[in-house]
Design a protein around this motif. Structure first.
Motif, PDB file in Angstrom:
ATOM      1  N   UNK A   1       0.953  -1.280  -0.158  1.00  0.00           N
ATOM      2  CA  UNK A   1       0.165  -0.030  -0.012  1.00  0.00           C
ATOM      3  C   UNK A   1       0.624   1.134  -0.092  1.00  0.00           C
ATOM      4  N   UNK A   2       0.490   2.386  -0.588  1.00  0.00           N
ATOM      5  CA  UNK A   2       0.951   3.650  -0.628  1.00  0.00           C
ATOM      6  C   UNK A   2       0.187   4.668   0.178  1.00  0.00           C
ATOM      7  N   UNK A   3       0.880   5.337   0.993  1.00  0.00           N
ATOM      8  CA  UNK A   3      -0.052   6.249   1.664  1.00  0.00           C
ATOM      9  C   UNK A   3       0.792   7.629   1.332  1.00  0.00           C
ATOM     10  N   UNK A   4      -0.087   8.757   1.107  1.00  0.00           N
ATOM     11  CA  UNK A   4       0.101  10.203   0.979  1.00  0.00           C
ATOM     12  C   UNK A   4       0.123  11.019   2.027  1.00  0.00           C
ATOM     13  N   UNK A   5       1.267  11.327   2.739  1.00  0.00           N
ATOM     14  CA  UNK A   5       0.923  12.158   3.937  1.00  0.00           C
ATOM     15  C   UNK A   5       1.254  13.696   3.625  1.00  0.00           C
ATOM     16  N   UNK A   6       0.916  14.603   4.387  1.00  0.00           N
ATOM     17  CA  UNK A   6       1.006  15.928   4.258  1.00  0.00           C
ATOM     18  C   UNK A   6       1.727  16.729   5.460  1.00  0.00           C
ATOM     19  N   UNK A   7       2.903  17.322   5.184  1.00  0.00           N
ATOM     20  CA  UNK A   7       3.621  18.016   6.234  1.00  0.00           C
ATOM     21  C   UNK A   7       3.032  19.542   6.339  1.00  0.00           C
TER      22      UNK A   7
END
Length: 239
Positions: free
Chosen positions: A35-41
């Motif tokens: 799985x690929x997760x896109x996170x935001x700083x």
């Protein structure tokens, strides 16, 4: 004709790190079904200019006095005209805003009006992908990549679901700033988390939703929330 970007082009632009939530290192090889997760700083930039360190102030004072020795001397009549230009009857009583706010005094981490000299980063408290039994944990705004056209659109969707819109945000670049391979605590498949940077613009207050709690914290405080990944975030976050 538009061509889709192959998944193999999704890479970290700065650096990558393999880390495990449970403390163990993940294996170097991973299957293509991860799985690929896109996170935001999501950061708020400093509001006021930081105070100058005493040694820096001393150096600037010395440099100014040194330049004054060799400055060009203009005739008094020229300087007089320059001084008279722009003078009028108006006067402005300038009172600088306080550097220490009420949010600082009460340690209100849910307010953007704190730590005005520092960058602040948004952390959410709630369930997220990779936590067993949907146990609430502290995490950045993130979303599992599904069928979005690009990974950045996935990151935008993650942030939009938290703050309700992207009108007061600015995403820095199209590529991820960092990559982390995470191995969950229990018998769950490990996954890759890609971080994108976004900034608050044009507002000093945001409505945060889709979580049990949230905080705006400095870089040093981020390390306290993620002690096992402190080394990784210390490299990823500038200040």
């Amino acid at each position: 004709m538009l061509r889709s970007v192959p998944p193999l082009l999704l890479r970290s632009r700065r650096f990558s790190s393999s880390t495990a939530v449970g403390g163990s290192r993940s294996s170097s090889s991973s299957s293509s079904s991860d799985k690929i997760v896109a996170a935001v700083l999501f950061e708020r930039l400093p509001v006021v200019i930081p105070k100058i360190e005493p040694i820096v102030y001393t150096f600037q004072e010395f440099s100014f006095r040194w330049r004054q020795q060799y400055r060009r001397k203009y005739p008094d009549e020229v300087l007089g005209k320059a001084d008279a230009r722009g003078k009028g009857e108006y006067k402005t009583d300038y009172v600088p805003a306080p550097r220490i706010t009420e949010a600082d005094k009460t340690n209100d981490k849910r307010s953007l009006q704190r730590a005005l000299e520092r960058r602040l980063y948004l952390l959410l408290y709630g369930s997220t992908y990779g936590t067993p039994d949907k146990e609430p944990v502290w995490h950045f705004p993130e979303k599992v990549y599904e069928n979005e056209e690009t990974l950045r659109l996935c990151a935008e969707s993650a942030l939009k679901s938290v703050i309700g819109g992207l009108n007061n945000t600015y995403f820095v670049g199209n590529a991820p700033m960092a990559q982390m391979v995470v191995e969950p605590k229990e018998d769950l498949p490990h996954f890759k988390r890609f971080f994108f940077k976004s900034q608050v613009i044009g507002t000093s207050k945001l409505q945060i939703g889709e979580c049990k709690d949230f905080v705006w914290v400095t870089k040093d405080e981020v390390m306290e929330y993620f002690p096992e990944q402190a080394s990784f975030f210390n490299k990823m976050i500038i200040s």
